[in-house]
Design a protein around this motif. Structure first.
Motif, mmCIF file in Angstrom:
data_model
loop_
_atom_site.group_PDB
_atom_site.id
_atom_site.type_symbol
_atom_site.label_atom_id
_atom_site.label_comp_id
_atom_site.label_asym_id
_atom_site.label_seq_id
_atom_site.Cartn_x
_atom_site.Cartn_y
_atom_site.Cartn_z
ATOM 1 N N LEU A 161 0.935 -1.296 -0.002
ATOM 2 C CA LEU A 161 0.102 0.012 0.001
ATOM 3 C C LEU A 161 0.997 1.135 -0.027
ATOM 4 O O LEU A 161 0.658 2.236 -0.691
ATOM 5 N N GLY A 162 1.911 1.281 0.753
ATOM 6 C CA GLY A 162 2.722 2.452 1.033
ATOM 7 C C GLY A 162 3.243 2.844 -0.401
ATOM 8 O O GLY A 162 3.173 3.983 -0.737
ATOM 9 N N LEU A 163 3.905 1.846 -0.987
ATOM 10 C CA LEU A 163 4.534 2.586 -2.455
ATOM 11 C C LEU A 163 3.462 2.656 -3.377
ATOM 12 O O LEU A 163 3.682 3.465 -4.347
ATOM 13 N N ILE A 164 2.289 2.099 -3.354
ATOM 14 C CA ILE A 164 1.359 2.256 -4.322
ATOM 15 C C ILE A 164 0.756 3.772 -4.144
ATOM 16 O O ILE A 164 0.623 4.279 -5.270
ATOM 17 N N LEU A 165 0.703 4.029 -3.003
ATOM 18 C CA LEU A 165 0.167 5.619 -2.570
ATOM 19 C C LEU A 165 1.320 6.297 -3.416
ATOM 20 O O LEU A 165 0.929 7.343 -3.866
ATOM 21 N N VAL A 166 2.371 6.032 -3.123
ATOM 22 C CA VAL A 166 3.530 6.817 -3.560
ATOM 23 C C VAL A 166 3.428 7.181 -5.027
ATOM 24 O O VAL A 166 3.605 7.951 -5.564
ATOM 25 N N VAL A 167 3.523 5.943 -5.618
ATOM 26 C CA VAL A 167 3.676 5.804 -7.322
ATOM 27 C C VAL A 167 2.354 6.384 -7.982
ATOM 28 O O VAL A 167 2.437 7.217 -8.942
ATOM 29 N N VAL A 168 1.350 6.061 -7.369
ATOM 30 C CA VAL A 168 -0.102 6.379 -7.877
ATOM 31 C C VAL A 168 -0.620 7.681 -7.440
ATOM 32 O O VAL A 168 -0.894 8.619 -8.370
ATOM 33 N N GLY A 169 -0.466 7.931 -6.313
ATOM 34 C CA GLY A 169 -0.875 9.472 -5.523
ATOM 35 C C GLY A 169 0.081 10.370 -6.043
ATOM 36 O O GLY A 169 -0.360 11.414 -5.898
ATOM 37 N N GLY A 170 1.066 10.125 -6.203
ATOM 38 C CA GLY A 170 2.494 11.229 -6.310
ATOM 39 C C GLY A 170 2.812 11.580 -4.983
ATOM 40 O O GLY A 170 2.331 12.335 -4.344
ATOM 41 N N ALA A 171 4.113 11.356 -4.880
ATOM 42 C CA ALA A 171 4.844 11.675 -3.670
ATOM 43 C C ALA A 171 6.362 11.285 -3.927
ATOM 44 O O ALA A 171 6.709 10.805 -4.664
ATOM 45 N N GLU A 172 7.130 11.986 -3.117
ATOM 46 C CA GLU A 172 8.707 11.789 -3.136
ATOM 47 C C GLU A 172 9.305 11.058 -1.968
ATOM 48 O O GLU A 172 9.097 11.287 -0.946
ATOM 49 N N LEU A 173 9.727 10.007 -2.557
ATOM 50 C CA LEU A 173 10.158 9.038 -1.700
ATOM 51 C C LEU A 173 11.749 8.870 -1.913
ATOM 52 O O LEU A 173 12.173 8.473 -2.908
ATOM 53 N N PHE A 174 12.746 8.786 -0.751
ATOM 54 C CA PHE A 174 13.932 8.930 -0.778
ATOM 55 C C PHE A 174 14.475 7.694 -1.478
ATOM 56 O O PHE A 174 15.272 7.755 -2.514
#
Length: 292
Positions: A78-91
């Motif tokens: 869920l965490g990376l799905i939210l990052v990749v689909v929702g748009g966010a910056e992950l180190f």
């Protein structure tokens, strides 16, 4: 009219060009927007870790350990799905910006600026989620079973040796960046989600170490140990003394530092530099030749 090209997944050479362009866009994003998106990513990964701990608490003792870890990995996705689909910056995913840097499309300063801002924002987002979970006493649900999983997980993490934590960090971000790399082939949201699930499930199930997830799991364990009330400790089969290793120095020096270094090596060397060498090196060399 042939519309198949609109839906076919991109091939690796096209993925490499896409990764390079995305890296440039990320590095050129304004500082405030970068930091805000990084806070979101830290919170998203923390939510995935919270979901995984909740599922593990219910499966423990009911399912074999391997299946419990598999379920935890699936829901942690869920965490990376939210990052990749929702748009966010992950180190950890942003270590792939090295591809744009290697092609000389951005400077050393732009690379370090992005990594620094995103790492700081991820920490803020993860710690903010820790505070909310602590205030909501979610860790005390199911007679403290969730909190017990968090404490056991956090204690295990801070007891890892430096080299072991570093290597587990390399392996973790190799898989995380492969998930991000595969998402570059996607044409639809469904493609992106499916690309993420299996690499992320694999790293969680295998017990590898992810610095941003640890920014949630270990601080939550520390704060449960120091702030949980007697009602919580009366319902679980442990005591604060059993988790004495859960301290901020142990977290920062014995876990977060080596895992972060490992994550950088895993993302930069195993994935970013490797695919740059295979697909973009010749293009860069040709561009250099054309200018001479």
């Amino acid at each position: 009219m042939d519309t198949s090209s609109r839906f076919d997944a991109l091939l690796p050479p096209e993925m490499a060009l896409r990764a390079e362009s995305i890296g440039v866009a990320k590095a050129e994003l304004g500082a405030v927007s970068t930091l805000a998106l990084a806070v979101l990513a830290g919170a998203f990964i923390a939510l995935g870790a919270m979901f995984a701990a909740t599922v593990a608490s219910g499966a423990a003792g009911v399912l074999p350990p391997g299946l419990t870890r598999l379920l935890s990995g699936l829901v942690f996705s869920l965490g990376l799905i939210l990052v990749v689909v929702g748009g966010a910056e992950l180190f950890t995913g942003n270590t792939l910006i090295i591809m744009a840097w290697a092609s000389r499309r951005l400077s050393h300063t732009a690379l370090i600026r992005n990594w620094t801002l995103v790492y700081a924002g991820n920490f803020l987002g993860a710690i903010g989620t820790v505070i909310l979970v602590l205030l909501g006493r979610q860790y005390a649900f199911d007679d403290g079973a969730i909190g017990s999983v968090v404490l056991a997980t956090a204690t295990h993490k801070v007891r890892l040796g430096f080299l072991q934590a570093l290597v587990l960090g390399i392996l973790a971000n190799g898989l995380v960046c492969l998930a991000v790399w595969l998402s570059f082939s996607a044409r639809t949201t469904t493609d992106r989600i499916l690309a993420v699930i299996f690499p992320i499930s694999a790293f969680v199930a295998a017990g590898f170490e992810h610095s941003i997830a640890n920014m949630y799991s270990v601080p939550l364990g520390i704060l449960i140990r120091t702030h949980a009330d007697d009602a919580f400790w009366h319902t679980v089969e442990s005591a604060p003394a059993q988790h004495a290793a859960l301290t901020w120095p142990n977290f920062l020096l014995h876990n977060l530092l080596p895992v972060t270094i490992g994550n950088i090596i895993g993302g930069v060397v195993l994935v970013g530099a490797t695919y740059w060498f295979i697909y973009l090196r010749a293009r860069r060399a040709a561009a250099e030749t054309g200018r001479t």
